[in-house]
Design a protein around this motif. Structure first.
Motif, short mmCIF file in Angstrom:
data_model
loop_
_atom_site.label_atom_id
_atom_site.label_comp_id
_atom_site.label_asym_id
_atom_site.label_seq_id
_atom_site.Cartn_x
_atom_site.Cartn_y
_atom_site.Cartn_z
N ILE A 51 19.29 41.37 -26.55
CA ILE A 51 20.94 41.18 -27.22
C ILE A 51 21.00 39.66 -27.28
CG2 ILE A 51 23.37 41.33 -26.48
CD1 ILE A 51 22.45 43.89 -24.69
N TYR A 52 21.60 39.32 -28.61
CA TYR A 52 21.76 37.97 -28.65
C TYR A 52 23.36 37.61 -28.63
CZ TYR A 52 17.29 36.95 -30.81
OH TYR A 52 15.99 36.80 -31.13
N GLY A 53 23.76 36.70 -27.91
CA GLY A 53 25.42 36.23 -27.85
C GLY A 53 25.89 37.44 -26.97
N ASP A 103 27.25 40.57 -27.83
CA ASP A 103 26.67 41.95 -28.05
C ASP A 103 26.01 42.42 -29.05
OD1 ASP A 103 28.74 41.74 -29.60
OD2 ASP A 103 30.12 43.09 -28.50
N PHE A 104 25.37 41.52 -29.78
CA PHE A 104 24.55 41.70 -30.88
C PHE A 104 23.31 42.15 -30.62
CE2 PHE A 104 21.59 40.50 -34.38
CZ PHE A 104 22.10 41.20 -35.31
N LYS A 105 22.73 43.59 -30.84
CA LYS A 105 21.66 44.15 -30.41
C LYS A 105 20.38 43.68 -31.67
CE LYS A 105 21.15 47.39 -26.87
NZ LYS A 105 21.00 48.81 -26.39
N ALA A 106 19.79 42.62 -31.40
CA ALA A 106 18.98 42.45 -32.56
C ALA A 106 17.61 43.22 -32.42
CB ALA A 106 18.32 40.92 -32.39
N VAL A 107 17.26 44.17 -31.21
CA VAL A 107 16.21 44.79 -30.98
C VAL A 107 16.80 46.03 -30.23
CG1 VAL A 107 13.85 45.45 -29.87
CG2 VAL A 107 14.12 43.51 -31.38
N GLY A 139 9.59 45.62 -42.31
CA GLY A 139 11.14 45.64 -42.01
C GLY A 139 11.68 44.62 -42.82
N PRO A 140 13.03 44.50 -43.29
CA PRO A 140 13.34 43.53 -44.12
C PRO A 140 13.65 42.29 -43.21
CG PRO A 140 15.15 45.39 -43.83
CD PRO A 140 13.88 45.82 -43.26
N ASN A 141 14.08 41.31 -43.92
CA ASN A 141 14.60 40.14 -43.25
C ASN A 141 15.57 40.44 -42.11
OD1 ASN A 141 12.75 38.42 -44.68
ND2 ASN A 141 14.23 38.12 -46.38
N GLY A 142 15.50 39.99 -41.02
CA GLY A 142 16.65 40.28 -40.05
C GLY A 142 16.40 41.62 -39.47
N ALA A 143 15.40 42.41 -39.67
CA ALA A 143 15.19 43.78 -38.99
C ALA A 143 15.07 43.59 -37.56
CB ALA A 143 14.13 44.34 -39.81
N GLY A 144 14.53 42.45 -37.11
CA GLY A 144 14.28 42.18 -35.56
C GLY A 144 12.54 42.08 -35.11
N LYS A 145 12.01 41.91 -36.31
CA LYS A 145 10.60 41.71 -36.21
C LYS A 145 10.02 40.76 -34.97
CE LYS A 145 9.70 41.69 -40.62
NZ LYS A 145 10.99 41.63 -41.07
N THR A 146 10.44 39.71 -35.54
CA THR A 146 10.19 38.20 -34.67
C THR A 146 10.77 38.50 -33.34
OG1 THR A 146 10.06 37.00 -36.62
CG2 THR A 146 10.72 35.68 -34.43
N THR A 147 11.97 38.95 -33.08
CA THR A 147 12.58 39.36 -31.79
C THR A 147 11.55 39.91 -30.80
OG1 THR A 147 14.62 38.60 -32.75
CG2 THR A 147 14.78 39.72 -30.65
N ALA A 148 11.54 41.17 -31.71
CA ALA A 148 10.59 42.07 -30.82
C ALA A 148 9.04 41.49 -30.42
CB ALA A 148 10.13 43.41 -31.58
N1 LIG Z 1 18.38 32.86 -31.58
C1 LIG Z 1 19.19 33.62 -32.11
N2 LIG Z 1 20.37 33.60 -31.94
C2 LIG Z 1 21.25 34.75 -32.48
N3 LIG Z 1 20.78 35.77 -33.34
C3 LIG Z 1 19.50 35.54 -33.71
C4 LIG Z 1 18.53 34.70 -33.16
N4 LIG Z 1 17.40 35.05 -33.57
C5 LIG Z 1 17.62 36.02 -34.49
N5 LIG Z 1 18.81 36.43 -34.36
C6 LIG Z 1 19.37 37.62 -35.19
O1 LIG Z 1 18.76 38.52 -34.98
C7 LIG Z 1 18.24 39.49 -36.08
C8 LIG Z 1 16.87 39.64 -35.93
O2 LIG Z 1 16.14 38.52 -36.50
P1 LIG Z 1 14.61 38.55 -36.30
O3 LIG Z 1 14.04 39.06 -35.18
O4 LIG Z 1 14.30 36.96 -36.74
O5 LIG Z 1 14.36 39.46 -37.66
P2 LIG Z 1 12.81 39.43 -38.53
O6 LIG Z 1 11.62 38.60 -38.03
O7 LIG Z 1 12.84 40.89 -38.68
O8 LIG Z 1 13.52 38.69 -39.95
C9 LIG Z 1 18.89 38.88 -37.27
O9 LIG Z 1 20.21 39.30 -37.59
C10 LIG Z 1 18.90 37.39 -36.77
O10 LIG Z 1 19.98 36.71 -37.36
#
Ligand SMILES: Nc1ncnc2c1ncn2[C@@H]1O[C@H](COP(=O)(O)OP(=O)(O)O)[C@@H](O)[C@H]1O
Ligand SMILES: [Mg+2]
Length: 239
Positions: free
Chosen positions: A10-12, A14-18, A35-44
């Motif tokens: 969760i970022y912030g 209540d934003f569930k990125a994964v 997954g498309p840009n912003g899908a949550g790959k990097t976060t995972a």
């Molecule tokens: N440090 C952060 N703070 C807030 N939101 C973030 C942060 N990093 C990524 N996000 C958001 O989380 C979502 C997933 O991002 P990310 O994991 O980078 O996706 P991907 O690698 O699939 O493109 C996106 O909506 C992105 O804007």
């Protein structure tokens, strides 16, 4: 060998990125994380590698909990980040040696390994120059060499082909295949479907932090007769 168990981030407020992501990459497998840009790959991937602490769930590498047993877990994986712009004041060889020192790679083994990989990536002549003078692709190659220097069983690579020329991308794909053939595991994220299709034993497709599909490209295409991977992907991630 690379295991996500109900991972959420969760970022912030209540934003569930994964959101409740689970998968298990077995020894011998190359798995594409699409997954498309912003899908949550990097976060995972950041949760799998201990950079981010999961809000929920657990990440395991080769049996080690990434949060509870971070050193052991880290000995067992190589991680290539999505951005190779690190410690640019160092030369390539200084950076690689810095990482090799952290992992206590013996000098002899290290030299053989650096020479082999640097030759394969045609970067040996440039390793003495500061990385700030490198192109994106040269930095990426240096990051890959440094990440693989301790020869861990699991490779976790975030968009590793980005910025690589076709020859270097071919070499890296070849290295992934060789690694998997020795009963190791490779997970790499990509938004380039062709790479996933050609290289992977399995793909994981995510969007909005949730798993939409895990399996072979063949099975997926069978489930959607008459459509190719690109068309299926676009349909899946459009909602
Ligand atoms: N440090 C952060 N703070 C807030 N939101 C973030 C942060 N990093 C990524 N996000 C958001 O989380 C979502 C997933 O991002 P990310 O994991 O980078 O996706 P991907 O690698 O699939 O493109 C996106 O909506 C992105 O804007
Ligand atoms: Mg990303």
């Amino acid at each position: 060998m690379i295991k996500a168990e109900n991972l959420s981030m969760i970022y912030g407020k209540d934003f569930k990125a994964v959101d409740g992501l689970s998968f298990d990459i077995k020894p011998g497998e190359i798995v594409g994380f699409a997954g498309p840009n912003g899908a949550g790959k990097t976060t995972a991937i950041k949760m799998l590698t201990g950079i981010l602490k999961p809000a929920e769930g657990r990440a395991m590498v080769n049996g080690f909990d990434v949060v509870k047993d971070p050193i052991k877990a880290k000995e067992n994986f190589a991680y290539v980040a999505d951005n190779p712009d690190m410690l640019l004041q160092l030369s390539g060889i200084e950076y690689i040696n810095f990482i090799a020192n952290l992992y206590k790679v013996p000098m002899e083994k290290r030299e053989a390994r650096i020479n082999e990989m640097a030759d394969r990536f045609s970067i040996r002549d440039s390793l003495g120059r500061p990385m700030r003078e490198y192109s994106h692709g040269m930095r990426q190659k240096t990051m890959v060499i440094a990440a693989l220097i301790h020869e861990p069983p699991a490779w976790i690579l975030d968009e590793p082909m980005t910025g690589l020329d076709p020859t270097a991308a071919f070499v890296l794909k070849q290295m992934m295949k060789e690694h998997a053939a020795k009963n190791n595991a490779v997970l790499f994220s990509t938004h380039v479907l062709e790479v996933a299709e050609k290289l992977c034993d399995r793909i994981i497709i995510i969007n909005h932090g949730k798993s939409l599909y895990q399996g072979t490209v063949e099975e997926l295409e069978k489930e959607h007769p008459g459509k190719d991977l690109e068309a299926i992907f676009m349909e899946m991630v459009s909602s």
